[in-house]
Design an enzyme around this catalytic site. Structure first.
Site, PDB file in Angstrom:
ATOM      1  N   ASN A 105       0.832  -1.207   0.000  1.00 33.40           N
ATOM      2  CA  ASN A 105       0.000   0.000   0.000  1.00 33.40           C
ATOM      3  C   ASN A 105       0.866   1.257   0.000  1.00 33.40           C
ATOM      4  OD1 ASN A 105       0.864  -0.392   2.715  1.00 33.40           O
ATOM      5  ND2 ASN A 105      -0.759   0.973   3.411  1.00 33.40           N
ATOM      6  N   GLU A 136       2.914  -1.072   4.745  1.00 34.91           N
ATOM      7  CA  GLU A 136       2.679  -1.977   5.874  1.00 34.91           C
ATOM      8  C   GLU A 136       1.553  -2.972   5.617  1.00 34.91           C
ATOM      9  OE1 GLU A 136      -0.494   1.069   6.847  1.00 34.91           O
ATOM     10  OE2 GLU A 136       1.372   0.909   5.722  1.00 34.91           O
ATOM     11  N   CYS A 168       1.922   3.086   2.324  1.00 34.59           N
ATOM     12  CA  CYS A 168       2.929   3.189   3.385  1.00 34.59           C
ATOM     13  C   CYS A 168       3.649   1.874   3.639  1.00 34.59           C
ATOM     14  CB  CYS A 168       2.288   3.682   4.681  1.00 34.59           C
ATOM     15  SG  CYS A 168       1.514   5.298   4.530  1.00 34.59           S
TER      16      CYS A 168
END
EC number: 1.17.4.1
Length: 630
Positions: free
Chosen positions: A317, A321, A319
């Site tokens: 995604n 994570e 970020c």
């Protein structure tokens, strides 16, 4: 009716309180306690005792909601989901549907992690860059509330024929028609590529050595180390036949990397793996990106019940994570919140706390399923099928400092394991308990599980400020003092544990202020101070001063108890040798990390942390993703 405790406002520092008021509270809310109570009521599913407990967790700073949850109710169209992972399928309908979906998601406040599965240019396709340029432009076309614009990341396989053009999209210079300056980028890297890099970096030095008993012994040991690794199997039997005499020719073969059209499966070009890897590392050093997603590591960890359904992970995604399965029918959904490790000792054995947090996120997920517009049918299908959530953490470095534990020490490694093993074991129990109470997710039928996934560690820099100025995510503090500008004024923020220590050590206010001024002049570092012991200086090391291998090993240790991934960023000095940077990246893969987030440097860090300007009225000043805050 929720009983509010206004005295809990004292847990905020000035910056955290102002940030919450500026960016998250509704106009008719006069106190942060009202904001927490509103969120608790919205997602308690009419369970008043649960609402009270959720309010207590948030107001005591044990639980940090993600940004979309924290700002929920400020706009009519907002949904409480942080981030979405659509897959760009290589058909006319796939291109059209994904564009419509992403546009809708941007308007409701979601960040985008786009998996790019389209072919290179041919008689029917223009290739990836023209398509990605439309997404790049739409980042600025949709404003989400008062605080930010849309934010996207695109992930491309490292074997795609356009990988070199893709890597250049954020670099300075070149044809502006091939620039994607608003679009973050990530690369899916399989084990087959990393094995080549490992073999070449391990054996290439022997090419320049003269044959002798010593070098040949070292060579055999190096080959044995490679052969015995869990990454090498039946397809790698040739390693047993590697000879010192013919090493150069054999490594030339290893260094070949095929670029393959995903539509036809044909090899379009063969390049050197080492040159491509070096391009990735240098581009990360220059731009902070691409994010790296070790896609085989992610897919190995995918639950067997989802593998049995033919599902696979194709991207991460915004970020890095979240790692969940996607395809032309599924857009993965990030439903996130974070536990504040600063208070770990207070909630670590509270079984009700874990159950309530998971129930809260299950309710958030159900709200999205019930209220999402028809355009988001793929995201609703994914959310309903797997009911994945991401319970993360913030305050790890702060917790260590509260115990006066050096983050590079053995006690830190032991605490790290204890924390995440504890959280994981409690959540496994909760998963089965909610599966029995509320029913299994469709993907999980036969397992007793309510959720396919339960844990993911987001970056949550803003949340850490709001939650009592703790350390973000599992990252170290970047400075022990910094100035931050907001639309409401400037704030000087201090490391609260260091502040407490200096107040005890230096009673005189003026003398103490001189020490803080000295720390500020040294970019937030305390390594020059005579007033601190050697151990205390180790405890309050800042991110640039910490061995990055230590951070990688901490991340690797906790990854065993995280079923998704972590937003793991690394810091390197601008003059760092590329061989060292390569070593750290290679170690991250070898030790089982699924993703790497940003590549930070001191040049960025000095501006970013000692004078951290984030004028929330101007979205261009916000360099870090806020969608996964939580």
């Amino acid at each position: 009716m929720i009983t509010i405790d206004e005295s809990r406002n004292n847990l905020f520092d000035a910056l955290g309180l102002q940030r919450l008021k500026d960016s998250y509270m509704k106009e008719d809310e006069s106190s942060p306690q009202e904001r927490f109570a509103f969120i608790a009521r919205q997602f308690c599913a009419d369970d008043e005792p649960l609402a009270q407990r959720l309010y207590d967790y948030m107001s005591q700073h044990w639980l940090s909601p993600s940004s979309p949850q924290l700002s929920f109710g400020r706009t009519k169209q907002g949904l409480p989901i942080a981030c979405f992972l659509p897959y760009l399928h290589d058909t006319a309908r796939g291109l059209i549907d994904t564009w419509a979906e992403v546009s809708e998601l941007s308007m409701i406040g979601g960040g985008i992690g786009l998996g790019v599965g389209i072919r290179q240019p041919d008689e029917k396709s223009v290739g990836i860059i023209p398509h990605l340029r439309t997404y790049d432009a739409s980042c600025t076309a949709y404003k989400q509330g008062q605080t930010r614009r849309g934010s996207y990341a695109a992930y491309l396989d490292i074997s795609h024929p356009e990988i070199l053009s893709f890597l250049n999209t954020r670099r300075v210079g070149g044809d502006h028609n091939y620039k994607l300056l608003n679009l973050h980028n990530g690369v899916n890297v399989p084990d087959s590529f990393m094995k080549k890099i490992w073999i070449l970096s391990t054996l290439a030095p022997f090419v320049k050595m003269d044959p002798c008993p010593t070098t040949e012994t070292l060579f055999k040991k190096a080959v044995t180390t490679l052969k015995d690794s869990r990454y090498f199997g039946a397809d790698d039997r040739w390693l047993g036949e590697v000879s010192f005499a013919a090493l150069a020719e054999q490594l030339d073969v290893v260094n070949r990397w095929d670029l393959i059209d995903p539509h036809t499966g044909k090899v379009k070009e063969t390049i050197k793996a080492t040159e491509l890897w070096e391009r990735i590392i240098l581009t990360r050093a220059e731009t902070g990106e691409p994010y790296i997603h070790w896609i085989d590591t992610s897919n190995r960890a995918l639950p067997q019940f989802q593998k049995n359904l033919g599902l696979s992970i194709r991207q991460s995604n915004l970020c890095s994570e979240v790692v969940l399965p996607t395809d032309e029918t599924r857009t993965a959904v990030c439903c996130l919140a974070s536990l504040n490790l600063d208070y770990f000792d207070k909630w670590c054995n509270n079984e009700q706390f874990y159950l309530d947090v998971a129930t809260y996120l299950d309710n958030v997920l159900q709200y999205f399923i019930d209220h999402a517009p028809p355009t988001l049918k793929r995201a609703v299908h994914s959310a309903r099928s797997e009911r994945a959530i991401g319970i993360g953490a913030l305050g790890f470095h702060s917790y260590l400092q509260s115990k006066m534990v050096d983050i590079e020490s053995l006690p830190a490694y032991l605490i790290n394991k204890k924390i995440f093993k504890t959280i994981s074991s409690h959540l496994e129990r909760v998963n089965l308990e909610l599966g029995e109470l509320r029913g299994e997710a469709p993907d999980c039928v036969g397992t007793g599980r309510r959720f396919s996934h339960m844990t993911a560690i987001a970056p949550n820099a803003t949340s850490s400020i709001i939650m009592g100025n703790t350390s973000p995510s599992c990252e170290p503090f970047r400075a022990n003092i910094y100035k931050q500008d907001t639309i409401s004024g400037s704030f000087v923020t201090y490391n609260k544990h260091l502040k407490r220590l200096l107040e005890e050590r230096i009673p005189d206010n003026q003398a103490r202020e001189r020490v803080w001024s000295s720390i500020k002049m040294h970019d937030g570092s305390v390594q020059h101070l005579n007033q601190l012991t050697v151990q205390e200086k180790k405890v309050f090391k800042t991110w640039p001063e910490i061995n990055q291998l230590s951070l990688v090993m901490l991340a690797a240790d906790r990854q065993k108890w995280i079923d998704q991934s972590q937003s793991t960023s690394l810091f390197f000095n601008p003059d760092e040798r590329i061989s060292y940077v390569h070593k750290i990246h290679l170690k991250a893969w070898l030790h089982g990390l699924k993703t790497l987030y940003y590549f930070r440097s001191r040049k960025i860090l000095t501006v970013d942390k000692v004078h951290h300007t984030t004028t929330t009225a101007d979205p261009k000043t916000e360099n870090d993703c806020t969608f996964c805050e939580g």
